[in-house]
Design a protein around this motif. Sequence first.
Motif, PDB file in Angstrom:
ATOM      1  N   HIS A   1       0.830  -1.205   0.000  1.00 33.20           N
ATOM      2  CA  HIS A   1       0.000   0.000   0.000  1.00 33.20           C
ATOM      3  C   HIS A   1       0.868   1.260   0.000  1.00 33.20           C
ATOM      4  CE1 HIS A   1      -4.088  -1.648   0.642  1.00 33.20           C
ATOM      5  NE2 HIS A   1      -3.396  -2.696   1.040  1.00 33.20           N
ATOM      6  N   ALA A   2       0.215   2.392  -0.132  1.00 29.33           N
ATOM      7  CA  ALA A   2       0.895   3.692  -0.227  1.00 29.33           C
ATOM      8  C   ALA A   2       1.607   4.063   1.076  1.00 29.33           C
ATOM      9  CB  ALA A   2      -0.116   4.774  -0.598  1.00 29.33           C
ATOM     10  N   CYS A   3       2.533   5.003   0.933  1.00 26.45           N
ATOM     11  CA  CYS A   3       3.316   5.551   2.057  1.00 26.45           C
ATOM     12  C   CYS A   3       4.157   4.488   2.738  1.00 26.45           C
ATOM     13  CB  CYS A   3       2.418   6.269   3.049  1.00 26.45           C
ATOM     14  SG  CYS A   3       1.538   7.641   2.309  1.00 26.45           S
ATOM     15  N   THR A   4       4.633   3.521   1.975  1.00 26.73           N
ATOM     16  CA  THR A   4       5.456   2.436   2.499  1.00 26.73           C
ATOM     17  C   THR A   4       6.912   2.672   2.152  1.00 26.73           C
ATOM     18  OG1 THR A   4       3.624   0.899   2.227  1.00 26.73           O
ATOM     19  CG2 THR A   4       5.782  -0.061   2.445  1.00 26.73           C
ATOM     20  N   ASN A   5       7.792   2.327   3.096  1.00 25.70           N
ATOM     21  CA  ASN A   5       9.222   2.485   2.893  1.00 25.70           C
ATOM     22  C   ASN A   5       9.915   1.189   3.282  1.00 25.70           C
ATOM     23  OD1 ASN A   5      11.923   3.156   2.980  1.00 25.70           O
ATOM     24  ND2 ASN A   5      11.562   5.162   3.845  1.00 25.70           N
ATOM     25  N   ILE A   6      10.681   0.631   2.351  1.00 21.55           N
ATOM     26  CA  ILE A   6      11.516  -0.535   2.621  1.00 21.55           C
ATOM     27  C   ILE A   6      12.939  -0.095   2.358  1.00 21.55           C
ATOM     28  CG2 ILE A   6      12.040  -2.923   2.018  1.00 21.55           C
ATOM     29  CD1 ILE A   6       9.137  -3.221   1.090  1.00 21.55           C
ATOM     30  N   GLY A   7      13.697   0.116   3.428  1.00 21.80           N
ATOM     31  CA  GLY A   7      15.014   0.729   3.284  1.00 21.80           C
ATOM     32  C   GLY A   7      16.118  -0.009   4.006  1.00 21.80           C
ATOM     33  N   SER A   8      17.315   0.543   3.892  1.00 28.07           N
ATOM     34  CA  SER A   8      18.503  -0.076   4.469  1.00 28.07           C
ATOM     35  C   SER A   8      18.950   0.696   5.704  1.00 28.07           C
ATOM     36  CB  SER A   8      19.627  -0.083   3.437  1.00 28.07           C
ATOM     37  OG  SER A   8      20.044   1.244   3.181  1.00 28.07           O
ATOM     38  N   ASN A   9      20.004   0.173   6.333  1.00 21.24           N
ATOM     39  CA  ASN A   9      20.676   0.909   7.393  1.00 21.24           C
ATOM     40  C   ASN A   9      21.556   1.976   6.748  1.00 21.24           C
ATOM     41  OD1 ASN A   9      19.583  -0.463   9.558  1.00 21.24           O
ATOM     42  ND2 ASN A   9      21.194  -2.011   9.575  1.00 21.24           N
TER      43      ASN A   9
ATOM     44  N   ALA B   1       2.465  -6.015  13.929  1.00 27.71           N
ATOM     45  CA  ALA B   1       2.057  -4.613  13.888  1.00 27.71           C
ATOM     46  C   ALA B   1       2.682  -3.890  15.071  1.00 27.71           C
ATOM     47  CB  ALA B   1       0.542  -4.487  13.936  1.00 27.71           C
ATOM     48  N   GLY B   2       2.662  -2.569  15.000  1.00 29.77           N
ATOM     49  CA  GLY B   2       3.116  -1.756  16.117  1.00 29.77           C
ATOM     50  C   GLY B   2       4.416  -1.038  15.835  1.00 29.77           C
TER      51      GLY B   2
ATOM     52  N   ASN C   1       1.094   1.391   9.367  1.00 27.93           N
ATOM     53  CA  ASN C   1       1.976   2.260  10.161  1.00 27.93           C
ATOM     54  C   ASN C   1       2.918   1.507  11.082  1.00 27.93           C
ATOM     55  OD1 ASN C   1       0.993   4.709   9.052  1.00 27.93           O
ATOM     56  ND2 ASN C   1      -0.829   4.471  10.304  1.00 27.93           N
ATOM     57  N   SER C   2       3.177   0.245  10.810  1.00 31.42           N
ATOM     58  CA  SER C   2       4.123  -0.536  11.621  1.00 31.42           C
ATOM     59  C   SER C   2       5.554  -0.147  11.277  1.00 31.42           C
ATOM     60  CB  SER C   2       3.945  -2.032  11.361  1.00 31.42           C
ATOM     61  OG  SER C   2       2.673  -2.446  11.744  1.00 31.42           O
ATOM     62  N   VAL C   3       6.433  -0.299  12.244  1.00 26.19           N
ATOM     63  CA  VAL C   3       7.863  -0.091  12.029  1.00 26.19           C
ATOM     64  C   VAL C   3       8.554  -1.413  12.323  1.00 26.19           C
ATOM     65  CG1 VAL C   3       9.935   1.152  12.748  1.00 26.19           C
ATOM     66  CG2 VAL C   3       7.735   2.350  12.615  1.00 26.19           C
ATOM     67  N   VAL C   4       9.061  -2.049  11.273  1.00 30.12           N
ATOM     68  CA  VAL C   4       9.703  -3.361  11.402  1.00 30.12           C
ATOM     69  C   VAL C   4      11.214  -3.156  11.354  1.00 30.12           C
ATOM     70  CG1 VAL C   4       9.895  -5.685  10.441  1.00 30.12           C
ATOM     71  CG2 VAL C   4       7.741  -4.433  10.245  1.00 30.12           C
ATOM     72  N   ASN C   5      11.875  -3.396  12.481  1.00 29.31           N
ATOM     73  CA  ASN C   5      13.330  -3.227  12.540  1.00 29.31           C
ATOM     74  C   ASN C   5      14.022  -4.459  13.106  1.00 29.31           C
ATOM     75  OD1 ASN C   5      12.522  -2.971  15.151  1.00 29.31           O
ATOM     76  ND2 ASN C   5      13.443  -0.969  15.496  1.00 29.31           N
TER      77      ASN C   5
ATOM     78  N   TYR D   1       1.495  -9.183   2.834  1.00 31.81           N
ATOM     79  CA  TYR D   1       0.599  -8.021   2.816  1.00 31.81           C
ATOM     80  C   TYR D   1       1.299  -6.946   3.625  1.00 31.81           C
ATOM     81  CZ  TYR D   1      -3.239  -4.866   3.744  1.00 31.81           C
ATOM     82  OH  TYR D   1      -4.017  -3.748   3.832  1.00 31.81           O
ATOM     83  N   ILE D   2       1.593  -5.826   2.992  1.00 30.64           N
ATOM     84  CA  ILE D   2       2.268  -4.713   3.664  1.00 30.64           C
ATOM     85  C   ILE D   2       1.292  -3.546   3.695  1.00 30.64           C
ATOM     86  CG2 ILE D   2       4.260  -3.177   3.672  1.00 30.64           C
ATOM     87  CD1 ILE D   2       5.764  -5.375   2.084  1.00 30.64           C
ATOM     88  N   GLY D   3       0.806  -3.219   4.882  1.00 35.01           N
ATOM     89  CA  GLY D   3      -0.226  -2.201   5.053  1.00 35.01           C
ATOM     90  C   GLY D   3       0.268  -0.793   4.796  1.00 35.01           C
ATOM     91  N   PRO D   4      -0.657   0.159   4.673  1.00 34.09           N
ATOM     92  CA  PRO D   4      -0.300   1.548   4.389  1.00 34.09           C
ATOM     93  C   PRO D   4       0.577   2.132   5.488  1.00 34.09           C
ATOM     94  CG  PRO D   4      -2.701   1.253   4.465  1.00 34.09           C
ATOM     95  CD  PRO D   4      -2.087  -0.042   4.809  1.00 34.09           C
ATOM     96  N   GLY D   5       1.602   2.838   5.075  1.00 33.58           N
ATOM     97  CA  GLY D   5       2.469   3.540   6.017  1.00 33.58           C
ATOM     98  C   GLY D   5       3.485   2.670   6.718  1.00 33.58           C
ATOM     99  N   ALA D   6       3.598   1.398   6.348  1.00 31.86           N
ATOM    100  CA  ALA D   6       4.560   0.515   7.015  1.00 31.86           C
ATOM    101  C   ALA D   6       5.985   0.899   6.647  1.00 31.86           C
ATOM    102  CB  ALA D   6       4.296  -0.932   6.636  1.00 31.86           C
ATOM    103  N   LYS D   7       6.880   0.772   7.610  1.00 31.13           N
ATOM    104  CA  LYS D   7       8.302   1.044   7.413  1.00 31.13           C
ATOM    105  C   LYS D   7       9.063  -0.224   7.777  1.00 31.13           C
ATOM    106  CE  LYS D   7       7.092   5.414   7.063  1.00 31.13           C
ATOM    107  NZ  LYS D   7       5.742   5.355   6.576  1.00 31.13           N
TER     108      LYS D   7
END
Length: 137
Positions: free
Chosen positions: A48-56, A107-108, A92-96, A70-76
Amino acid sequence: MLFRFYTMNANLGFSIPINVFGPGLRIAHRGTIVINKNARTGDNCRIHACTNIGSNLDEVSAPQIGNNMYIGPGAKIFGNVVIADNITIGANSVVNKSFCEKSISIAGIPAKKINIKGLDDIMVTATQIVKNNPALQ
């Protein structure tokens, strides 16, 4: 062909490099989606929109994401993380950190396991449709 790809990326608000996603990528609607060139995602990902999959900061250690996601809107999702197959990532989850258990929902901020329902019996995957219909092959 590449010109068309980059033009569509710019017009729709996407920054998605070539060969990051496997077959069956589904983008819910236009909006900002930023993906690191070193990230890898398996087959049948709905994003979904506003998603970021990035590096260190090193720009090399990017997420490795499994099949049927399934990657929800705003997930990082960022860093050197591994995410197993059939996982749902909430809005809007932040997966680190890595999640190696299959078929769960997370989630969370930061993300944690919230249930054991993943994507099983929720979403029919694009590759499943093609495999089950010889006329489409």
